[in-house]
Design an enzyme around this catalytic site. Structure first.
Site, PDB file in Angstrom:
ATOM      1  N   ASP A 197     103.614  37.711 -48.050  1.00  0.00           N
ATOM      2  CA  ASP A 197     104.345  36.502 -47.631  1.00  0.00           C
ATOM      3  C   ASP A 197     105.849  36.728 -47.812  1.00  0.00           C
ATOM      4  O   ASP A 197     106.324  37.861 -47.828  1.00  0.00           O
ATOM      5  CB  ASP A 197     103.802  35.289 -48.423  1.00  0.00           C
ATOM      6  CG  ASP A 197     103.915  33.980 -47.676  1.00  0.00           C
ATOM      7  OD1 ASP A 197     105.049  33.459 -47.580  1.00  0.00           O
ATOM      8  OD2 ASP A 197     102.895  33.463 -47.171  1.00  0.00           O
ATOM      9  N   ASP A 198     106.582  35.657 -47.975  1.00  0.00           N
ATOM     10  CA  ASP A 198     108.050  35.694 -48.023  1.00  0.00           C
ATOM     11  C   ASP A 198     108.563  36.572 -49.177  1.00  0.00           C
ATOM     12  O   ASP A 198     107.821  36.891 -50.108  1.00  0.00           O
ATOM     13  CB  ASP A 198     108.545  34.248 -48.199  1.00  0.00           C
ATOM     14  CG  ASP A 198     109.950  34.050 -47.688  1.00  0.00           C
ATOM     15  OD1 ASP A 198     110.605  35.041 -47.326  1.00  0.00           O
ATOM     16  OD2 ASP A 198     110.394  32.886 -47.652  1.00  0.00           O
ATOM     17  N   LYS A 215     102.583  35.995 -40.093  1.00  0.00           N
ATOM     18  CA  LYS A 215     102.710  34.570 -40.429  1.00  0.00           C
ATOM     19  C   LYS A 215     104.147  34.190 -40.102  1.00  0.00           C
ATOM     20  O   LYS A 215     105.090  34.793 -40.620  1.00  0.00           O
ATOM     21  CB  LYS A 215     102.410  34.356 -41.912  1.00  0.00           C
ATOM     22  CG  LYS A 215     102.710  32.938 -42.392  1.00  0.00           C
ATOM     23  CD  LYS A 215     102.253  32.753 -43.827  1.00  0.00           C
ATOM     24  CE  LYS A 215     102.688  31.396 -44.373  1.00  0.00           C
ATOM     25  NZ  LYS A 215     102.264  31.211 -45.776  1.00  0.00           N
ATOM     26  N   ASP A 255     106.964  31.331 -39.954  1.00  0.00           N
ATOM     27  CA  ASP A 255     107.338  30.060 -40.564  1.00  0.00           C
ATOM     28  C   ASP A 255     108.409  29.334 -39.747  1.00  0.00           C
ATOM     29  O   ASP A 255     108.809  29.819 -38.685  1.00  0.00           O
ATOM     30  CB  ASP A 255     107.838  30.363 -41.997  1.00  0.00           C
ATOM     31  CG  ASP A 255     107.434  29.311 -42.996  1.00  0.00           C
ATOM     32  OD1 ASP A 255     107.271  28.153 -42.600  1.00  0.00           O
ATOM     33  OD2 ASP A 255     107.297  29.655 -44.180  1.00  0.00           O
ATOM     34  N   ARG A 295      99.529  25.959 -38.706  1.00  0.00           N
ATOM     35  CA  ARG A 295      99.412  25.102 -39.873  1.00  0.00           C
ATOM     36  C   ARG A 295      99.520  23.641 -39.450  1.00  0.00           C
ATOM     37  O   ARG A 295     100.280  23.306 -38.542  1.00  0.00           O
ATOM     38  CB  ARG A 295     100.515  25.453 -40.868  1.00  0.00           C
ATOM     39  CG  ARG A 295     100.181  26.649 -41.762  1.00  0.00           C
ATOM     40  CD  ARG A 295      99.465  26.207 -43.017  1.00  0.00           C
ATOM     41  NE  ARG A 295     100.294  25.300 -43.773  1.00  0.00           N
ATOM     42  CZ  ARG A 295     101.299  25.681 -44.550  1.00  0.00           C
ATOM     43  NH1 ARG A 295     101.583  26.963 -44.720  1.00  0.00           N
ATOM     44  NH2 ARG A 295     102.011  24.779 -45.195  1.00  0.00           N
ATOM     45  N   ASP A 349     102.874  22.219 -47.358  1.00  0.00           N
ATOM     46  CA  ASP A 349     102.147  23.176 -48.208  1.00  0.00           C
ATOM     47  C   ASP A 349     101.119  22.493 -49.110  1.00  0.00           C
ATOM     48  O   ASP A 349     101.394  21.461 -49.724  1.00  0.00           O
ATOM     49  CB  ASP A 349     103.135  23.950 -49.096  1.00  0.00           C
ATOM     50  CG  ASP A 349     103.990  24.895 -48.273  1.00  0.00           C
ATOM     51  OD1 ASP A 349     103.872  24.890 -47.033  1.00  0.00           O
ATOM     52  OD2 ASP A 349     104.781  25.628 -48.886  1.00  0.00           O
TER      53      ASP A 349
HETATM   54  C1  GLA Z   1     106.763  27.825 -46.510  1.00  0.00           C
HETATM   55  C2  GLA Z   1     105.314  28.063 -46.102  1.00  0.00           C
HETATM   56  C3  GLA Z   1     104.549  28.642 -47.282  1.00  0.00           C
HETATM   57  C4  GLA Z   1     105.214  29.942 -47.737  1.00  0.00           C
HETATM   58  C5  GLA Z   1     106.682  29.706 -48.059  1.00  0.00           C
HETATM   59  C6  GLA Z   1     107.449  31.002 -48.301  1.00  0.00           C
HETATM   60  O1  GLA Z   1     106.869  26.849 -47.482  1.00  0.00           O
HETATM   61  O2  GLA Z   1     104.732  26.869 -45.665  1.00  0.00           O
HETATM   62  O3  GLA Z   1     103.195  28.859 -46.930  1.00  0.00           O
HETATM   63  O4  GLA Z   1     105.077  30.906 -46.728  1.00  0.00           O
HETATM   64  O5  GLA Z   1     107.348  29.039 -46.992  1.00  0.00           O
HETATM   65  O6  GLA Z   1     108.804  30.797 -48.558  1.00  0.00           O
END
Ligand code: GLA
Length: 475
Positions: A43-44, A120, A122, A178, A182
């Site tokens: 992820d990030d 993924k 965002d 999504r 979150d």
């Molecule tokens: C957003 C996404 C999360 C995650 C964070 C990473 O909040 O919805 O799922 O990927 O960014 O910074």
């Protein structure tokens, strides 16, 4: 949609080569790859703090990924896993690293050159390019097209939290989208940080936010659960199972509902430190077979009750009945008790099969159905503990084999379902006669998950009348 493991829920920005490698080894060692968890997603926070290189290319943070990203993807691929990465359709990512907006072509090339199989994508720092479905669609389509242009098959996992009616256009350009802000590790607790109410057209919704409970997400997606189609799925967000904030029953309910709604199932817990109870939830093949059912349509909600249901300390208490068609003609039914007291729940066949005809007109209501409890054969705690605690992968694999557990690499779920593999069908616990009612005790904050199987009468020819847009034979 694929399933797998994403580091965000458990580790946030604490990513590194070591974390990814050990996680991948654990996915394989615990047998999760062979249950279908194939993707390991970074992820990030993987990006270089100094931004792009002198050629304008994204680059990984060298202190976190000293051997580069190809080393990582080669290693994952050598383990039979797939590799996912993260970026944002914005100037920056949500954690304020370099984003991909207006760099789609070169970033897609970088991702493809790093051997990724999933992106993924965002929506933070979108530079104001939001507000109508068309504006958001165009912003995300740029990356969708750029990925296609690389020639490498890469799943696209949109992450714009349900904004701009993504459930109406996500399937045109992506493999999943999504639907809310979150998730966090609570079953029902309301939290103002989860900004929008459950109405999909809330005009005052400024941001979908974070800290969305399992119940909030269910209520939000209920109105458009049927938008999921093979190749394009509603993403209910990563799993919280094993994170510690919910009870065992709550985690079972969370997992089963996500599975039956065909959400991508991305494990969010720390696999290097997993409890036996979390493990025996996420490895239940009878539940995973719902997620991988070849018909590929989500369960839908046929009843929600709030009045008369016991409330918890936050004033929340409601029950739901969800049902859905499966490829072989079985029907999955989930009775969710999100109320504060144990209760007997009921659902008539007329309600369960309402999508085949209103008011009990569905032909299914005239049949007898056997009821199979899909949690009945949950892996025994002792076996799960022995696997989780085993010293070596070989030891783990041996316990698994002796437990006669499912291996979807050897036997894909579609094949197991076709062959009536008993490991996918739970335990028969009763029969509902034609015109009858399913009744079950459901604990507070728990769900019962059943597969109804039609009992053929001698000489009977059963004709299904389905209004479902996609006939199973078309898939
Ligand atoms: C957003 C996404 C999360 C995650 C964070 C990473 O909040 O919805 O799922 O990927 O960014 O910074």
């Amino acid at each position: 949609m694929g399933s797998g493991k994403n580091n965000w829920n458990a580790f946030g920005c604490h990513v590194s080569e070591d974390l990814l490698l050990t996680t991948a080894e654990r996915v394989v060692g615990l047998g999760l790859r062979d249950l279908g968890y194939q993707y390991v997603v970074l992820d990030d926070c993987w990006q270089d703090v100094n931004g792009r290189d002198q050629n304008g290319r994204l680059q990984p943070e060298p202190s976190k990924f000293p051997r580069g990203l190809n080393f990582l993807s080669d290693y994952l691929h050598s383990l039979g896993l797939k590799y996912g990465m993260y970026s944002s359709a914005g100037e920056m990512t949500c954690a304020r690293f370099e984003g991909s907006l207006d760099h789609e072509a070169e970033d897609a090339q970088s991702f493809a050159s790093w051997g990724i199989d999933l992106l993924k994508y965002d929506s933070c720092y979108h530079m104001g390019r939001i507000g109508t479905p068309q504006i958001s669609f165009n912003r995300f389509k740029a990356m969708s097209d750029a990925l296609v242009d690389t020639g490498r098959p890469i799943l696209l996992n949109l992450c714009n939290w349900g904004e701009d009616y993504v459930h109406t256009w996500g399937m045109s350009i992506a493999n999943s989208w999504r639907v809310t802000g979150d998730i966090y590790d609570s079953f029902t607790r309301p939290d103002d940080l989860c900004g929008c109410d459950t109405s999909i057209s809330d005009p005052f919704c400024i941001a979908p936010g974070t800290h969305c409970s399992v119940l909030f997400i269910l209520n939000k997606v209920a109105a458009f659960a049927d938008r999921s189609i093979p190749g394009g799925w509603s993403d209910l967000d990563m799993l919280e199972v094993g994170q510690g904030g919910m009870t065992d029953e709550e985690y079972k309910a969370h997992f089963a509902l996500w599975a039956a709604m065909k959400s991508p199932l991305f494990l969010g817990n720390d696999l290097r430190d997993m409890t036996a109870s979390a493990f025996s939830i996420i490895n239940n093949p009878a539940i995973l077979a719902l997620n991988q059912d070849p018909h590929g349509r989500s369960i839908t909600r046929v009843r929600r009750e709030v009045d008369g249901v016991a409330k918890d300390e936050w004033g929340i208490g409601e029950t739901h009945v969800w049902s859905g068609y499966l490829q072989n003609g079985d029907e999955v039914v989930i009775l969710l008790n999100a109320g504060a007291a144990d209760m007997e729940m009921k659902a008539t066949l007329a309600e369960i099969f309402v999508s085949f005809g209103p008011g009990g007109s569905a032909p299914h209501v005239k049949s007898d159905w056997s009821v199979h409890d899909l949690w009945a054969h949950r892996m025994p705690h002792k076996t799960a503990a022995a696997i989780v605690d085993a010293i070596s992968d070989d030891e783990r694999a041996a316990i698994y084999k002796n437990a006669n557990w499912y291996n979807s690499t050897e036997t894909p779920y579609a094949e197991g379902l076709r062959n009536g593999d008993p490991r996918l069908f739970g335990e028969k616990i009763g029969v509902i006669e034609a015109g009858g009612t399913l009744k079950a005790e459901v604990k507070s904050h728990a769900a019962r998950v059943f597969r109804l199987r039609r009992i053929q009468k001698p000489g009977e020819l059963f004709k299904e009348k389905r209004h479902d847009r996609m006939a199973k034979d078309e898939l």
